[in-house]
Design an enzyme around this catalytic site. Structure first.
Site, PDB file in Angstrom:
ATOM      1  N   CYS A 100       0.869  -1.177   0.000  1.00 39.02           N
ATOM      2  CA  CYS A 100       0.000   0.000   0.000  1.00 39.02           C
ATOM      3  C   CYS A 100       0.906   1.227   0.000  1.00 39.02           C
ATOM      4  CB  CYS A 100      -0.958  -0.017   1.188  1.00 39.02           C
ATOM      5  SG  CYS A 100      -0.154   0.002   2.808  1.00 39.02           S
ATOM      6  N   PHE A 101       0.433   2.353   0.493  1.00 41.68           N
ATOM      7  CA  PHE A 101       1.253   3.561   0.391  1.00 41.68           C
ATOM      8  C   PHE A 101       2.452   3.524   1.335  1.00 41.68           C
ATOM      9  CE2 PHE A 101       2.211   8.058   1.480  1.00 41.68           C
ATOM     10  CZ  PHE A 101       2.703   8.419   0.246  1.00 41.68           C
TER      11      PHE A 101
END
Length: 379
Positions: A100-101
């Site tokens: 994810c980020f």
């Protein structure tokens, strides 16, 4: 020590990119489209709207409330559909990783839901943010340390084709999906700036690790390739790099330009838009490209070339594209050649070799002598 791709969570970003490991990006689509890594597949945990709702909830009510909202938004059939997409990716790409980020909650949830469905799949610790930082730092380091050589030459000289035949060269125009000149736009557009930078950094890493003893060969480009800007660190290195100039006769350059900017460009537009609409988009593309350089051409020359272009398009509609060679020849002789000759003259002291395509290939084939020449030129 376990081998890379052994199914364990990783923060070995170098081998992640060198190996070309499949990447499952679980960020929202808006994040993915802003910037992603080469070949990554976006199968998000949340849609853009869901992400926005969770973000507002987090600001107003804190993390726990945001987590609970996220679970309510992605439950039942929605959750099953997303998990199924991840499962299918994992089955197709057992050596891959998800992220994810920041490598935090979202990728942990995806990993947990996959595990509950019977699939153990590793994630990238630190996520997109850490991977992006690694690529930026790697690009800076390579630009400072690598021995760059630039392949130069007049417009239409087939420099990109020549690069493809020299092992270890990096094709900036391929990464930017643009042919480099004012007429170089491709029918299906260009990557985002961040996508371009990520792809460039990965290409440079692979070149350095795959061809460590060879100079880093790039085409002599301006700071912009279409709308993709070369990073400042690379521009600084290129401004000092020695030049190898490939010399190609005018008529060969006319033919090369005719194939790339007329025949191939029209094929691209027709594949994208269909036969008739594709031709109209192709024609508008050429007109716009000519218009974009009207100031540098001057009023009279722009008018003359535009009239030649329209005459060529009219004949092309009737099945004869050959008349495009007329305006291409004039554009090369009267505009591109004088401009490039002037630019090259200002950098004459950096030219370390010049010759035709065969001579240039032979020059780079003798990597030891090339290395010595480049080193001497930079001292």
């Amino acid at each position: 020590m376990k081998a890379f791709g052994d199914g364990q969570d990783t923060e070995d970003y170098l081998n992640l990119f060198l190996s070309g490991a499949p990447l499952l990006d679980t960020r929202a689509p808006v994040e993915f489209h802003k910037g992603a890594f080469p070949g990554a597949v976006n199968l998000p945990l949340m849609t853009d709207d869901e992400r926005a709702q969770v973000g507002r909830c987090y600001k107003r009510h804190g993390q726990q409330a945001a987590i609970e909202l996220g679970h309510r938004l992605a439950h039942g059939a929605v959750k099953e559909s997303r998990v199924q997409g991840w499962r299918e990716f994992a089955q197709r790409h057992p050596q891959g990783y998800l992220y994810c980020f920041r490598g935090g909650l979202r990728s942990s949830i995806c990993q947990q839901w996959l595990a509950e469905s019977g699939v153990a799949y590793p994630r990238v610790l630190g996520g997109y943010k850490a991977m992006r930082r690694f690529l930026i730092e790697s690009l800076e380091s390579i630009c400072q340390e690598a021995r760059l050589v630039l392949l130069a030459g007049h417009t239409g000289g087939g420099k990109t084709d020549l690069l493809a035949r020299i092992p270890g060269a990096v094709d900036l125009e391929r990464l930017a999906h643009h042919r480099g000149s004012a007429f170089g736009r491709r029918a299906d557009g260009q990557p985002s700036q961040i996508d371009f930078e990520n792809a460039l950094a990965v290409a440079l890493l692979r070149q350095r690790h795959g061809f460590a003893n060879a100079p880093l060969l790039l085409e002599d480009e301006s700071h912009l390739i279409g709308r993709c800007a070369l990073p400042q660190s690379l521009r600084r290195a290129m401004a000092q790099a020695p030049l190898v100039v490939v010399e190609v006769a005018l008529e060969q350059r006319v033919e090369h330009s005719f194939r790339n900017y007329i025949l191939h460009k029209l094929d691209e537009w027709r594949r994208r838009q269909g036969e008739d609409e594709g031709f109209e988009r192709f024609a508008d593309d050429l007109r716009q490209s000519m218009y974009n350089i009207r100031t540098r051409l001057g009023g009279l020359r722009y008018q003359q070339l535009s009239e030649m272009l329209e005459a060529a398009l009219a004949r092309h509609r009737q099945g004869d594209p050959a008349y495009h060679r007329d305006w291409i020849r004039c554009l090369l002789e009267d505009y591109y050649d004088p401009m490039y000759a002037y630019q090259l003259q200002k950098r004459a002291e950096r030219i370390c070799f010049r010759g035709d395509a065969a001579a240039v290939r032979d020059y780079f084939a003798h990597s030891s002598s090339t290395t010595a020449t480049v080193r001497d030129k930079r001292l």
